[in-house]
Design a protein around this motif. Sequence first.
Motif, PDB file in Angstrom:
ATOM      1  N   TRP A  17       0.725  -1.104   0.297  1.00  0.00           N
ATOM      2  CA  TRP A  17      -0.023  -0.170  -0.283  1.00  0.00           C
ATOM      3  C   TRP A  17       0.915   0.919  -0.088  1.00  0.00           C
ATOM      4  O   TRP A  17       2.015   1.260   0.363  1.00  0.00           O
ATOM      5  N   HIS A  18       0.224   2.445  -0.346  1.00  0.00           N
ATOM      6  CA  HIS A  18       1.241   3.949  -0.189  1.00  0.00           C
ATOM      7  C   HIS A  18       1.272   4.540   0.798  1.00  0.00           C
ATOM      8  O   HIS A  18       0.537   5.509   0.944  1.00  0.00           O
ATOM      9  N   ARG A  19       2.001   4.098   1.210  1.00  0.00           N
ATOM     10  CA  ARG A  19       1.968   5.162   2.599  1.00  0.00           C
ATOM     11  C   ARG A  19       2.853   6.101   2.081  1.00  0.00           C
ATOM     12  O   ARG A  19       4.045   6.326   1.298  1.00  0.00           O
ATOM     13  N   LEU A  20       3.264   7.984   2.852  1.00  0.00           N
ATOM     14  CA  LEU A  20       3.639   8.528   2.770  1.00  0.00           C
ATOM     15  C   LEU A  20       4.661   7.912   3.316  1.00  0.00           C
ATOM     16  O   LEU A  20       4.982   8.144   4.375  1.00  0.00           O
ATOM     17  N   THR A  21       6.144   9.333   2.869  1.00  0.00           N
ATOM     18  CA  THR A  21       7.240   9.135   2.947  1.00  0.00           C
ATOM     19  C   THR A  21       7.192  10.906   3.739  1.00  0.00           C
ATOM     20  O   THR A  21       7.223  11.688   2.901  1.00  0.00           O
TER      21      THR A  21
END
Length: 207
Positions: A17-21
């Motif tokens: 899934w696309h977690r923010l850095t």
Amino acid sequence: MSITFTSINNLKQPAAWHRLTPIWQGGEEVIQKSLPHTQLAPAWQLMLLGDGSPTRHLELLTGESVEVDVIDMSLIGMDLDAAPDLIQALQGPRLRRQVWLRTASGQRLAYATSWWEASHVDEYLQNRSLPIWASLARLRTELYRDVRGIYYGDSSALESGFGVTGPFWGRHYLFWHHGQPLTLIYEVFSPYLTKYLGAMQLNSQNQ
């Protein structure tokens, strides 16, 4: 209607899934006090820090219905899945769902990942093509949206998905139902929304 889940016994791992850095992030104390407008403009604070339905807000802003493209539904068992720590409030085994929220004309407005107790998914998401808010509204489910974290950060995957460069604003929250946590949701909003909400930050001369 039945759905096939990714088996946790398969050698192939569920899609990431696309977690923010994060460049910056804040917790409950920041959320309660609000942010300086030079960091996050008032209209964006309403979207990110308010406890109203983002799907409904997006429909009101764009004048279009908001639809869902489901890109992943994976049974993750007891894995913490690199999710916010609040995932531990949900009993396992768990299911992770990823979606794009877009207008009927195809413009992507937000990305969302949600985690559920797997045994409850069929009860609350009877129509997988509907946004969570719409599904729960049809069931007349009483909910409390408990915003716990806010983020400003980067993601190459979301840049590709939204078709715009970051950084992006996101948040995570728990949905509570009858005093129990129902689902954990992580949302990221497209900078495209500046068309409706205005600039993400105000300079000091605008205040």
